[in-house]
Motif scaffolding. Structure first.
Motif, PDB file in Angstrom:
ATOM      1  N   UNK A 101      42.149  54.875  36.800  1.00 33.15           N
ATOM      2  CA  UNK A 101      42.596  54.261  35.554  1.00 33.15           C
ATOM      3  C   UNK A 101      43.469  55.258  34.818  1.00 33.15           C
ATOM      4  N   UNK A 102      44.711  54.858  34.545  1.00 31.22           N
ATOM      5  CA  UNK A 102      45.641  55.728  33.833  1.00 31.22           C
ATOM      6  C   UNK A 102      46.157  55.027  32.578  1.00 31.22           C
ATOM      7  N   UNK A 103      46.668  55.818  31.672  1.00 28.58           N
ATOM      8  CA  UNK A 103      47.392  55.276  30.522  1.00 28.58           C
ATOM      9  C   UNK A 103      48.509  56.249  30.174  1.00 28.58           C
ATOM     10  N   UNK A 104      49.465  55.752  29.446  1.00 28.44           N
ATOM     11  CA  UNK A 104      50.629  56.562  29.104  1.00 28.44           C
ATOM     12  C   UNK A 104      50.482  57.184  27.722  1.00 28.44           C
ATOM     13  N   UNK A 134      33.825  50.833  32.144  1.00 28.09           N
ATOM     14  CA  UNK A 134      34.724  49.704  31.888  1.00 28.09           C
ATOM     15  C   UNK A 134      35.335  49.186  33.178  1.00 28.09           C
ATOM     16  N   UNK A 135      35.632  50.073  34.120  1.00 25.91           N
ATOM     17  CA  UNK A 135      36.148  49.637  35.416  1.00 25.91           C
ATOM     18  C   UNK A 135      35.094  48.872  36.199  1.00 25.91           C
ATOM     19  N   UNK A 145      40.962  46.948  34.188  1.00 17.56           N
ATOM     20  CA  UNK A 145      41.433  46.743  35.552  1.00 17.56           C
ATOM     21  C   UNK A 145      41.991  48.070  36.079  1.00 17.56           C
ATOM     22  N   UNK A 146      41.632  48.474  37.302  1.00 19.04           N
ATOM     23  CA  UNK A 146      42.127  49.759  37.799  1.00 19.04           C
ATOM     24  C   UNK A 146      43.640  49.778  37.948  1.00 19.04           C
ATOM     25  N   UNK A 147      44.219  50.934  37.636  1.00 22.49           N
ATOM     26  CA  UNK A 147      45.656  51.119  37.844  1.00 22.49           C
ATOM     27  C   UNK A 147      45.974  51.175  39.333  1.00 22.49           C
ATOM     28  N   UNK A 156      43.582  51.441  43.426  1.00 16.87           N
ATOM     29  CA  UNK A 156      42.257  51.306  43.997  1.00 16.87           C
ATOM     30  C   UNK A 156      41.678  49.937  43.677  1.00 16.87           C
ATOM     31  N   UNK A 157      40.430  49.731  44.043  1.00 18.40           N
ATOM     32  CA  UNK A 157      39.796  48.424  43.850  1.00 18.40           C
ATOM     33  C   UNK A 157      38.389  48.559  43.286  1.00 18.40           C
ATOM     34  N   UNK A 158      37.990  47.534  42.551  1.00 11.34           N
ATOM     35  CA  UNK A 158      36.598  47.355  42.128  1.00 11.34           C
ATOM     36  C   UNK A 158      36.230  45.913  42.418  1.00 11.34           C
ATOM     37  N   UNK A 159      35.111  45.721  43.107  1.00 11.47           N
ATOM     38  CA  UNK A 159      34.672  44.373  43.484  1.00 11.47           C
ATOM     39  C   UNK A 159      33.263  44.109  42.982  1.00 11.47           C
ATOM     40  N   UNK A 160      33.050  42.896  42.530  1.00 13.27           N
ATOM     41  CA  UNK A 160      31.698  42.407  42.219  1.00 13.27           C
ATOM     42  C   UNK A 160      31.338  41.359  43.268  1.00 13.27           C
ATOM     43  N   UNK A 161      30.308  41.644  44.042  1.00 17.11           N
ATOM     44  CA  UNK A 161      29.880  40.773  45.141  1.00 17.11           C
ATOM     45  C   UNK A 161      31.068  40.351  46.020  1.00 17.11           C
ATOM     46  N   UNK A 162      31.921  41.331  46.294  1.00 16.82           N
ATOM     47  CA  UNK A 162      33.056  41.101  47.176  1.00 16.82           C
ATOM     48  C   UNK A 162      34.291  40.543  46.508  1.00 16.82           C
ATOM     49  N   UNK A 163      34.171  40.123  45.249  1.00 17.01           N
ATOM     50  CA  UNK A 163      35.313  39.549  44.533  1.00 17.01           C
ATOM     51  C   UNK A 163      36.051  40.659  43.799  1.00 17.01           C
ATOM     52  N   UNK A 164      37.324  40.879  44.169  1.00  9.72           N
ATOM     53  CA  UNK A 164      38.121  41.948  43.585  1.00  9.72           C
ATOM     54  C   UNK A 164      38.554  41.557  42.173  1.00  9.72           C
ATOM     55  N   UNK A 165      38.301  42.430  41.209  1.00  5.65           N
ATOM     56  CA  UNK A 165      38.654  42.127  39.831  1.00  5.65           C
ATOM     57  C   UNK A 165      40.152  41.872  39.667  1.00  5.65           C
ATOM     58  N   UNK A 166      40.971  42.631  40.377  1.00  6.43           N
ATOM     59  CA  UNK A 166      42.411  42.483  40.203  1.00  6.43           C
ATOM     60  C   UNK A 166      42.921  41.156  40.749  1.00  6.43           C
ATOM     61  N   UNK A 167      42.142  40.501  41.618  1.00 11.15           N
ATOM     62  CA  UNK A 167      42.531  39.204  42.155  1.00 11.15           C
ATOM     63  C   UNK A 167      41.951  38.047  41.350  1.00 11.15           C
ATOM     64  N   UNK A 168      41.073  38.367  40.414  1.00 14.69           N
ATOM     65  CA  UNK A 168      40.442  37.332  39.588  1.00 14.69           C
ATOM     66  C   UNK A 168      41.236  37.142  38.295  1.00 14.69           C
TER      67      UNK A 168
END
Length: 237
Positions: free
Chosen positions: A14-17, A54-55, A61-63, A65-77
């Protein structure tokens, strides 16, 4: 650990500017949270503990990489789907015990419920188990800090969440009350997992796995075969 993986983070960053500078709040975090596991995330102020929580909870949402809940990727939800997961599957307890002042304790606990009549009995049972049964119809202003935090624990447990995220839930409490809050989470979470962020190693008593963060990175991982090993017993009530 043989239990199902609820949350799976792989190289999550997770990055920010900050002007022209890229700041890493979390860098390359890889970890899993299993059903029934009590996970501790510890480190000094500014090490990225809350950002990692928070991730894991989908609040960020990660800048990369991936984070999944029960296989569901947050970035795809969608935002709506992530919100539904947090509302229906997760419980939250934060450092400041936030309760709506115009609602009674019982009404605050029932706030996440889609049908308050259906969950009223469970809410009362939780309040009684947490020593607040006689305060259910009082307003938050009549409660002590520890009592307000216990009400927040009851609210977090109401929907029988699969994961409870606790971000410095004891920081505003004395050690005795803080350990009581954690003991209540441990005792009443059922099969749910707990992810606890804290700066205080004494609050890691019930953890099965402890991740230490430094400068946004996981610096070490401690797996405990027996939670609370080598820690002194909690203070008597």
């Amino acid at each position: 650990m043989d239990k199902p993986v609820l949350i799976d983070a792989q190289n999550a960053t997770l990055t920010y500017q900050d002007g022209a500078r890229t700041v890493y709040a979390v860098r390359g975090a890889t970890l899993q949270v299993h059903q029934g596991e009590f996970v501790g995330i510890v480190g000094p102020s500014g090490s990225g503990k809350s950002s990692l929580l928070y991730l894991l909870s989908g609040l960020k949402i990660p800048s990369s990489g991936t984070v999944r809940y029960r296989g569901r990727c947050y970035t795809e939800a969608s935002d709506r789907e992530r919100s539904a997961i947090r509302r229906e599957r997760f419980g939250f307890v934060f450092q400041q015990p936030y309760l709506l002042g115009y609602l009674t304790v019982l009404e605050n606990v029932l706030a996440p419920a889609p049908d308050t009549r259906r969950y009223r009995e469970r809410a009362m049972t939780l309040l009684e188990q947490l020593g607040l049964g006689d305060k259910a119809h009082r307003y938050p202003s009549a409660l002590s800090g520890g009592e307000r935090q216990r009400a927040c624990v009851a609210r977090a447990l109401l929907m029988e969440p699969e994961v409870i995220f606790a971000d410095e839930p004891t920081a505003a409490l004395d050690q005795h009350t803080g350990l009581q809050v954690l003991e209540l989470l441990e005792r009443h979470r059922g099969e749910g997992a707990v992810v606890l962020v804290t700066h205080d190693p004494q609050m890691l008593r019930y953890c099965d796995t402890v991740y230490t963060l430094r400068d946004g990175q996981i610096a070490s991982v401690e797996s405990r075969s027996a939670p609370g090993v080598n820690l002194p017993p909690p203070p008597a009530p």
